[in-house]
Motif scaffolding. Sequence first.
Motif, mmCIF file in Angstrom:
data_model
loop_
_atom_site.group_PDB
_atom_site.id
_atom_site.type_symbol
_atom_site.label_atom_id
_atom_site.label_comp_id
_atom_site.label_asym_id
_atom_site.label_seq_id
_atom_site.Cartn_x
_atom_site.Cartn_y
_atom_site.Cartn_z
ATOM 1 N N THR A 148 27.679 45.954 58.631
ATOM 2 C CA THR A 148 27.919 45.519 57.264
ATOM 3 C C THR A 148 29.283 45.992 56.782
ATOM 4 O O THR A 148 29.657 47.146 57.008
ATOM 5 N N LEU A 149 30.013 45.073 56.160
ATOM 6 C CA LEU A 149 31.223 45.461 55.442
ATOM 7 C C LEU A 149 30.807 45.700 54.006
ATOM 8 O O LEU A 149 30.385 44.777 53.316
ATOM 9 N N LEU A 150 30.915 46.956 53.594
ATOM 10 C CA LEU A 150 30.453 47.304 52.247
ATOM 11 C C LEU A 150 31.644 47.746 51.428
ATOM 12 O O LEU A 150 32.507 48.480 51.922
ATOM 13 N N GLY A 151 31.675 47.314 50.193
ATOM 14 C CA GLY A 151 32.774 47.770 49.351
ATOM 15 C C GLY A 151 32.744 47.066 48.016
ATOM 16 O O GLY A 151 32.098 46.023 47.864
ATOM 17 N N PRO A 152 33.443 47.622 47.041
ATOM 18 C CA PRO A 152 33.521 46.971 45.736
ATOM 19 C C PRO A 152 34.384 45.716 45.847
ATOM 20 O O PRO A 152 35.063 45.524 46.840
ATOM 21 N N SER A 153 34.365 44.867 44.790
ATOM 22 C CA SER A 153 35.182 43.665 44.879
ATOM 23 C C SER A 153 36.643 44.077 44.871
ATOM 24 O O SER A 153 37.038 45.041 44.211
ATOM 25 N N GLY A 154 37.444 43.390 45.659
ATOM 26 C CA GLY A 154 38.848 43.734 45.786
ATOM 27 C C GLY A 154 39.110 44.757 46.858
ATOM 28 O O GLY A 154 40.237 45.181 47.056
ATOM 29 N N SER A 155 38.070 45.153 47.597
ATOM 30 C CA SER A 155 38.274 46.178 48.612
ATOM 31 C C SER A 155 38.807 45.601 49.911
ATOM 32 O O SER A 155 39.151 46.332 50.816
ATOM 33 N N GLY A 156 38.826 44.253 50.007
ATOM 34 C CA GLY A 156 39.383 43.627 51.200
ATOM 35 C C GLY A 156 38.331 43.120 52.152
ATOM 36 O O GLY A 156 38.646 42.529 53.170
ATOM 37 N N LYS A 157 37.051 43.273 51.793
ATOM 38 C CA LYS A 157 36.014 42.873 52.742
ATOM 39 C C LYS A 157 35.952 41.352 52.903
ATOM 40 O O LYS A 157 35.770 40.852 54.009
ATOM 41 N N SER A 158 36.143 40.618 51.804
ATOM 42 C CA SER A 158 36.105 39.160 51.923
ATOM 43 C C SER A 158 37.322 38.646 52.677
ATOM 44 O O SER A 158 37.222 37.699 53.458
ATOM 45 N N THR A 159 38.477 39.295 52.442
ATOM 46 C CA THR A 159 39.672 38.923 53.192
ATOM 47 C C THR A 159 39.417 39.102 54.676
ATOM 48 O O THR A 159 39.718 38.225 55.489
#
Lengths: 358, 275, 296, 353
Positions: free
Chosen positions: A34-45
């Motif tokens: 899992t890529l976990l992180g707040p929005s803007g953390s780069g996970k969607s990129t």
Amino acid sequence: MTSKLTLHGVSKRYGPVTALHPTDLEVREGEFVTLLGPSGSGKSTLLKIIAGMELPTEGRIIINGRDATEMPVRERDLGMVFQNYALMPHLTVFDNVAFPLKIRKTATEEIRRKVHDALKTVQLEHLKDRKPQALSGGQQQRVSIARAIVYNPSLVLMDEPLGALDKKLREQLQFEIKELHDRLGITILYVTHDQQEAMSMSDRVALMNGGRIEQIGTPRQLYFTPETAFAADFLGSSNFIDATVTARTSERTVCRLSSGEEIAAPSREGFSEGQKVRLMVRPEHISLLGQAVSADRNVLKGVTTGTTFFGESAEIRARLAAGSEIAIRIPNDYSLPEAEPGAPLHLEWDVRQTHVFA
Amino acid sequence: MNTLHQSAKATSRLGRPISASVLIAWLVYLFLIVPSLIVVPMSFGTSNELVFPPQQWGLDLYAKALDPAQGWLSAGGRSFVLGLIATGLALMMGVPAAYGLSRTNFFGQKALSFMLLSPIFAPTIVVALALYLYFATLHINGSMLGLVMGHAVIITPFLVVTTLSGLKHLDRNIENAAMVMGATQLQVFFRVVLPAIKGPVLSGSLFAFLLSFDEVIVSWFIARSDQPTLPVKMYSSIQWEVSPVLAAISTFLVFITVIVSLVSAFAQPENTDGF
Amino acid sequence: MQTMHALETNTTIGKAHRGRIPIMIRTLGFGTFLLPLTVFMLLVFCVPLLGVARASFYTNGTWTLSAYREFVSGALFHRALINTLSIGFMTGLISVICGYFVAYHLSRMPQRKRRLYIILVMLPFWTSILVKSFAFTVLLGTNGIINQALQAISGTNVVVPMIFNRAGVIIGMAHWLIPFSVLPILSSLLSQDKALRDAAEVMGATGMQVFWKVTFPLSLPGVLASGLMASVIGMGSFVTPSLLGGRQDLMMANLVDFYVREALDWRMASAIAVVLILLALLILSTAAFVRTRLSR
Amino acid sequence: MKKVDQSRFLTSTRRQVLSGMGAGLLAAPFVLSASKAGAADPVVMVTFGGSFADVVQKVIVDPFTKETGIAVTIANGPDLAKAKAQVQTGNLEWDVLDGSGGPLLNAAAEGLFEELDTKIIKTSDLVARATPHCMPFLIYAGGIAYDPKRTMSPAKTFADLWDDQKHPGKIGLRTRVSETLELALLADGVSPANLYPLDVDRAFAALDKVKPRVAKWIDQTPQTISLLTAGEIDYSYTYNGRVATAKKEGLSVDFSTDQALLLTQYYSVLKGSKRREQAMRYIEFACRPDIQANLAKAYASVPVRPGVLETLPDDVRAVLPSPTDPKMVLVKEEFWADKFLQLDRRFKEWLLT
């Protein structure tokens, strides 16, 4: 075990803005990462780069042993589940699931069988002739999952698949996805901002922050041994207390609070005497009344400021002599005395559960 | 409490400001259809001059309009075929172009989209002159080819605009999903995008067809004078006289359109995302 | 953080990269979609228009600015220019206002009903302007239905001149352009998220407030687009002003028509056409500029 | 005389290559129906549509084909711009063009027409004068029309029309500078004999007087009748043929024969016509006295050959304006040939102010 996905120094910059710092990652066959992180953390990129919807500025992507860095999306042999289902509104459930097979020019009979199996897996056979709009959100997402697994892709990407569902459904689908993963042995790279979701489903979690992977490990590792204050704070709840390092031994780091009280923590590299640090202890690790005080336990004094009742547990907030606010989570128990605001408290916890961050 | 609140709101919705706007909308509808309605009785006159109201009633004008020797039928047929071919060409070029425009963002893309839409903003007489002079050098004035291309220039931008608005509402992840599943760009376009924007594309095509069917200025220049389109025949006929046959033809067209639109409105399912 | 988030959610396939082969392939992929129409428009629109531009400078084997000099110095052209601008503007304005009421009304009805009403809106397309101009005479003339009704109601001999003057031109053009302006506004109204209006109402806004604070501002791009379209199309028409206008309503398109078809002076016709196109370009780019300014 | 602008629309070689490519590319899927017409094909005569074309078909075209075996096709919409482009590109669709007034002579000056073949066409002995390129084949009258039911004592001459004390009412005039200047001068009292060359300043001064009463400056001919019958104007400057047709349809319209302008309609042959000789023969045929007489009967036109008028039956002559009548003025198109554009500009500017 073979590696299904390997990233070597993958980064992404938009002009002067760095969306993703050079990142390495490996997902092994059958693993749930899992890529976990707040929005803007780069996970969607990062997910988009893996899916091929974005090109990395630097670095290489290896999918199933092939260099996929500049491979077109369709050749990467991926499955993907989107937050908003992304089902084709003009096709029935059956045809939606059959779509990737038809693209692959699979024989009609085989399509029928595979779609049938996939729909059975997600328990939606009976709705196969409906249009997606006629289904509930949960059902639509199940169709989407069936569609992503029906053609046995090397890796299934899931981009916040449960984000649009309500809590109950979310929990149910979490369970179903996990069960599917275990039963079919598929490899999943999952993206979410929900730490509870990440912890409950993943084999490993890559915690992302500010465009880089902050820490990667099993949920247990992340929870018990967070490497940064961010990791500690993002996963689970945490109390931070400012302190100064006063002594270091091979086993312990001793810190003094502004109240003069001393707290011991397991020894860690990189701290020197006199350094300002932040201590962290999780609310559920603190208990109220002392067993016999031992060298293995830290003790602090405080004053109750309030109590919140949660049912299976209760949270007591306290002000330390050192000034900071701290939360204590304790299992509910009829023997627990009502803590009146202003009542003095003695807090204690295991030294091993104290974390020191710069 | 909650229901009370809601019922209070319902009345405010029916309250004065909204109904005034509905009233104005109705006045505009009225304004739009009244000239056509005035034409209807004129079409049942018998005189060869436009008179309102007619002094005598009869179907002479319809007989004349439908008389093959008068050429109205063949002009109508020509306009119809021209409209179909031009709309077909517009569809083949315009829909993919709209897709290309909406899914790219390259240097000069704004300029390109302006170029592709510019016939909307170019005065028709200018387009007509330009095409006429140009087609003259290509020797395709007076041919169906020239007419089709002239009409395609004028109507395609409108189709691009309606298609673009349809594409704007399309969840782009559906295309991403298809691509991840292994679809090529062409497969994505034909199997995912096109079915999903069917509604706006259809209503855009209808609009484009109407524009082509109604177009007079470009056709006036390009059409062979012995093979006019319907509007050109109408236009050239008024150089000499306004024949009330025009009223019969207009009424006939209005009648056909209303019937066709009624049928299609009821035949089409709800929620195809068009107008 | 904010900007990064924006980037993360807004970027999509094929953005911002140049000079890398796969991206080129990708853009080329979309290029294949764009190619047919681009080639077609280049060959059947741009080249012919360049021909017109060239014809305005090139006559009898020499290059000359004579047509433009004539344009700049001729009172006729100045008047036609002013007429074109003001009729175009008024037509656009009126079409958009009328179109807005219709589009708003259409946007609030079930789809099936809406389809039926759109037939009403499209009806004018089927009646030739030539016959319609007669119908307008019957309706708006000094002895027309409306004036007779007014006289009957007021009991006086009052005559409101509504035809063969500027009003006639604008009425006639609006009649043709309202359908054009309804569609973009309707599509922008339909694409609005109903939740926004509901939210405003929940927060206590009245129907009017919801309209002016939410619906209308959100539909502004559609309004601007349709107003521009109606204005520019209006600026290019010449049949309506000649049938319904007065002596002072000569427009540039009438002059283009005259110089093309009667005077056979294609140099002058082309020059006027070029000015007309430049005018349209100027208006469009000003509008685009204003829009980007507003959205900032 | 100006030469035809031989510079094609796109001359530079690159453009030609480009446009050639374009044509090939775009035309490929279609079969080009380019008219490879030869001398054996029908003569294409372009004229105005509607009832006038019917008359021409019956009175001129059919007997001509019967007599000579030369087929003639009637096309609609004699557009000078199309003629110019046809001549410029050498891609002729038409052979004979029916036209009138200043624009036609202006087009002749541009070099769009063949010179009339005087071996075939007798250009002398005409009521109206032929120009080297334009052969008159029909004379019609432009004058005052009114509704006899509404207007009891109508203005019957142009001078009457200007007199708003005796003959009040709203007027419809044309947006054509030719005809309009002539009628203004006649209204102002210039005698028909001294009309040409036109005193332009005086004409505009006379127009100034009537300007407020002109309810509509009419661009499209049909409105000259429809506005009158709809009651929007009381007097209309229109044409005898139009009024005759309207009367036949039972409309209440009268045309004053007290004073009118006699206007000439011409035939011209497009330059480069492959059927030049047949076209010339057609024109000569149209002007033959017997055909002229039939045309006069069918369309109430004034014959262009002298002496024909006198042979007509009395009932036909009664509705025809006579060129010998001193109140009638034969419009001299030669005057307009080189002044048309300049005066038209002045007239348009006058209208706008």
